[in-house]
Motif scaffolding. Structure first.
Motif, mmCIF file in Angstrom:
data_model
loop_
_atom_site.group_PDB
_atom_site.id
_atom_site.type_symbol
_atom_site.label_atom_id
_atom_site.label_comp_id
_atom_site.label_asym_id
_atom_site.label_seq_id
_atom_site.Cartn_x
_atom_site.Cartn_y
_atom_site.Cartn_z
ATOM 1 N N TYR A 63 -0.223 -14.401 10.657
ATOM 2 C CA TYR A 63 0.337 -13.179 11.228
ATOM 3 C C TYR A 63 1.006 -13.403 12.581
ATOM 4 O O TYR A 63 1.623 -12.485 13.139
ATOM 5 C CB TYR A 63 -0.724 -12.084 11.339
ATOM 6 C CG TYR A 63 -1.789 -12.284 12.403
ATOM 7 C CD1 TYR A 63 -1.673 -11.682 13.656
ATOM 8 C CD2 TYR A 63 -2.942 -13.032 12.145
ATOM 9 C CE1 TYR A 63 -2.664 -11.824 14.618
ATOM 10 C CE2 TYR A 63 -3.939 -13.176 13.085
ATOM 11 C CZ TYR A 63 -3.800 -12.578 14.329
ATOM 12 O OH TYR A 63 -4.791 -12.729 15.271
ATOM 13 N N THR A 75 10.977 -9.975 10.289
ATOM 14 C CA THR A 75 10.706 -9.646 8.891
ATOM 15 C C THR A 75 10.959 -8.157 8.691
ATOM 16 O O THR A 75 10.718 -7.345 9.590
ATOM 17 C CB THR A 75 9.267 -9.991 8.466
ATOM 18 O OG1 THR A 75 8.345 -9.091 9.078
ATOM 19 C CG2 THR A 75 8.913 -11.428 8.840
ATOM 20 N N ASP A 77 10.555 -4.907 5.711
ATOM 21 C CA ASP A 77 10.047 -4.422 4.433
ATOM 22 C C ASP A 77 11.057 -3.438 3.854
ATOM 23 O O ASP A 77 11.482 -2.494 4.539
ATOM 24 C CB ASP A 77 8.693 -3.732 4.615
ATOM 25 C CG ASP A 77 7.557 -4.727 4.847
ATOM 26 O OD1 ASP A 77 7.840 -5.929 4.953
ATOM 27 O OD2 ASP A 77 6.396 -4.286 4.926
ATOM 28 N N HIS A 128 7.025 -8.332 -2.162
ATOM 29 C CA HIS A 128 6.235 -7.212 -1.634
ATOM 30 C C HIS A 128 5.594 -6.448 -2.788
ATOM 31 O O HIS A 128 5.224 -5.290 -2.635
ATOM 32 C CB HIS A 128 7.154 -6.300 -0.809
ATOM 33 C CG HIS A 128 6.442 -5.362 0.117
ATOM 34 N ND1 HIS A 128 5.287 -5.695 0.810
ATOM 35 C CD2 HIS A 128 6.723 -4.083 0.489
ATOM 36 C CE1 HIS A 128 4.900 -4.672 1.558
ATOM 37 N NE2 HIS A 128 5.750 -3.677 1.370
ATOM 38 N N TYR A 165 6.625 -16.315 -0.090
ATOM 39 C CA TYR A 165 5.880 -15.481 0.842
ATOM 40 C C TYR A 165 5.599 -14.105 0.242
ATOM 41 O O TYR A 165 6.473 -13.476 -0.351
ATOM 42 C CB TYR A 165 6.660 -15.330 2.149
ATOM 43 C CG TYR A 165 6.986 -16.667 2.768
ATOM 44 C CD1 TYR A 165 5.965 -17.525 3.167
ATOM 45 C CD2 TYR A 165 8.301 -17.091 2.918
ATOM 46 C CE1 TYR A 165 6.252 -18.773 3.711
ATOM 47 C CE2 TYR A 165 8.596 -18.324 3.469
ATOM 48 C CZ TYR A 165 7.570 -19.167 3.869
ATOM 49 O OH TYR A 165 7.853 -20.392 4.395
ATOM 50 N N ARG A 167 3.725 -10.255 1.077
ATOM 51 C CA ARG A 167 3.139 -9.314 2.036
ATOM 52 C C ARG A 167 2.518 -8.155 1.247
ATOM 53 O O ARG A 167 3.229 -7.442 0.526
ATOM 54 C CB ARG A 167 4.203 -8.788 3.000
ATOM 55 C CG ARG A 167 3.695 -7.675 3.940
ATOM 56 C CD ARG A 167 4.702 -7.390 5.029
ATOM 57 N NE ARG A 167 4.693 -8.453 6.025
ATOM 58 C CZ ARG A 167 5.688 -8.650 6.904
ATOM 59 N NH1 ARG A 167 6.762 -7.885 6.876
ATOM 60 N NH2 ARG A 167 5.595 -9.622 7.798
ATOM 61 N N GLY A 171 -0.330 -3.437 3.941
ATOM 62 C CA GLY A 171 -1.258 -4.342 4.611
ATOM 63 C C GLY A 171 -2.677 -4.258 4.087
ATOM 64 O O GLY A 171 -3.629 -4.620 4.797
ATOM 65 N N HIS A 188 0.508 -15.735 2.201
ATOM 66 C CA HIS A 188 0.421 -14.346 2.653
ATOM 67 C C HIS A 188 0.865 -14.238 4.111
ATOM 68 O O HIS A 188 0.351 -14.942 4.984
ATOM 69 C CB HIS A 188 -1.003 -13.827 2.502
ATOM 70 C CG HIS A 188 -1.503 -13.904 1.089
ATOM 71 N ND1 HIS A 188 -1.404 -12.860 0.199
ATOM 72 C CD2 HIS A 188 -2.068 -14.918 0.399
ATOM 73 C CE1 HIS A 188 -1.894 -13.215 -0.973
ATOM 74 N NE2 HIS A 188 -2.304 -14.473 -0.869
ATOM 75 N N PHE A 190 1.379 -11.577 7.241
ATOM 76 C CA PHE A 190 1.148 -10.265 7.834
ATOM 77 C C PHE A 190 2.078 -10.113 9.041
ATOM 78 O O PHE A 190 3.207 -10.575 8.992
ATOM 79 C CB PHE A 190 -0.331 -10.109 8.189
ATOM 80 C CG PHE A 190 -1.218 -10.057 6.962
ATOM 81 C CD1 PHE A 190 -1.544 -8.840 6.383
ATOM 82 C CD2 PHE A 190 -1.706 -11.225 6.385
ATOM 83 C CE1 PHE A 190 -2.345 -8.786 5.247
ATOM 84 C CE2 PHE A 190 -2.496 -11.183 5.247
ATOM 85 C CZ PHE A 190 -2.815 -9.960 4.674
ATOM 86 N N TRP A 191 1.663 -9.509 10.123
ATOM 87 C CA TRP A 191 2.558 -9.300 11.258
ATOM 88 C C TRP A 191 1.757 -9.071 12.520
ATOM 89 O O TRP A 191 0.579 -8.715 12.484
ATOM 90 C CB TRP A 191 3.478 -8.102 10.992
ATOM 91 C CG TRP A 191 2.733 -6.816 10.778
ATOM 92 C CD1 TRP A 191 2.336 -5.916 11.736
ATOM 93 C CD2 TRP A 191 2.268 -6.291 9.521
ATOM 94 N NE1 TRP A 191 1.659 -4.876 11.152
ATOM 95 C CE2 TRP A 191 1.611 -5.053 9.805
ATOM 96 C CE3 TRP A 191 2.363 -6.716 8.192
ATOM 97 C CZ2 TRP A 191 1.040 -4.278 8.798
ATOM 98 C CZ3 TRP A 191 1.791 -5.927 7.198
ATOM 99 C CH2 TRP A 191 1.146 -4.728 7.501
ATOM 100 N N LEU A 224 7.544 -6.881 12.269
ATOM 101 C CA LEU A 224 7.752 -6.078 11.065
ATOM 102 C C LEU A 224 8.573 -4.849 11.404
ATOM 103 O O LEU A 224 8.239 -4.087 12.316
ATOM 104 C CB LEU A 224 6.407 -5.635 10.472
ATOM 105 C CG LEU A 224 6.466 -4.481 9.459
ATOM 106 C CD1 LEU A 224 7.294 -4.856 8.237
ATOM 107 C CD2 LEU A 224 5.066 -4.048 9.058
#
Length: 272
Positions: A63, A75, A77, A128, A165, A167, A171, A188, A190-191, A224
């Motif tokens: 992360y 990154t 989403d 995702h 990757y 995500r 989360g 994996h 995260f952020w 993110l």
């Protein structure tokens, strides 16, 4: 694009190790975690806490990067298109800043030309999930279906064989998801920097997004953002310019993985 060949021996070793340790009925696998952390402030990195740090380290989940390098990782989403992604891509191209776009199946179906542009511009496509479910509550087979359905659709659209990757939607995760994902070849991500920006029709202004990003910026930041927010598209040029002024460099998730080990576990590949 660079760094896109799979290191076969490394992947094989990683998958075998994950398979050996995997127990789908373990108590740790049933616990559900909702990603959260102590926000970064004054350049000090965000902290998820010892318990989550240990869990993520066990499965190679990441992360944030190292705290001694002024490097940041962008990154995004993308669940659906709202008219602002191309502006974001224009900014990234102008600033020569790589990014990873974590997409859903809906986005692949509804915005195929933008996805193709992401790949053409040299960005990484992250998985995702296909339908954006709570992955931690799925059976192992249902998890695999989510990843595979996404990858199959992406392959037909862009030629990318397998995303590297992943995500988890919202989360939400558990040890079971991390283990099975590893065994299927996913890292994996995260952020460490995020803010409320996912409401499609809510405008808070470019200053809101810019200030949130600058206030949380720290060495090794995994940032993110959601592309549905006009605020983000408008704030991004100013944010990147200010971060560079402060001495930051923007790198890819492949570089982030290399910070954590001497070789990539897996690098995204495409068909010839």
């Amino acid at each position: 694009m660079w760094k896109q060949h799979i290191v076969g021996a490394v992947i094989a070793t990683f998958i075998i190790a994950a398979a050996i340790s995997f127990n789908p009925f373990s108590a740790s696998g049933s616990d559900e975690h909702h990603w959260g952390l102590k926000r970064a402030k004054n350049g000090e990195p965000a902290e998820a806490g010892a318990q989550l740090d240990q869990l993520l380290e066990k499965y190679g989940a990441i992360y944030k990067g190292k705290p001694d390098k002024k490097v940041a990782y962008l990154t995004f989403d993308n669940g659906y298109e709202n008219g602002f992604t191309e502006s974001i891509l224009d900014t990234l191209k102008k600033e020569k800043a790589p990014a990873t776009f974590f997409l859903t199946g809906h986005y692949l179906e509804s915005a195929p030309e933008i996805v193709k542009r992401m790949v053409k511009d040299g960005h990484t496509i992250g998985n995702h999930s296909y339908g954006h479910p709570n992955m931690a509550r799925l059976t192992p087979d249902a998890m695999r279906t989510e990843w595979k359905k996404f990858d199959d659709k992406l392959r037909g659209l862009t030629g990318i064989k397998h995303t590297t990757y992943f995500r988890p939607p919202e989360g939400i995760f558990n040890a079971k998801l991390l283990e099975i994902g590893n065994a299927e070849g996913y890292r994996h991500i995260f952020w460490s920097v995020a803010f409320k920006d996912w409401e499609r029709d809510v405008r808070r202004g470019a200053d809101y997004a810019y200030n949130a990003l600058i206030e949380q910026l720290h060495p090794g930041a995994v940032i993110l953002m959601h592309t549905v927010a006009q605020d983000n598209a408008e704030a991004l040029p100013r944010f990147i310019a200010e971060a560079k002024k402060q001495g930051y460099t923007f790198l890819s998730l492949d570089d982030l993985v290399l910070e954590h080990e001497d070789f990539p576990v897996a690098l995204q590949s495409s068909t010839p």
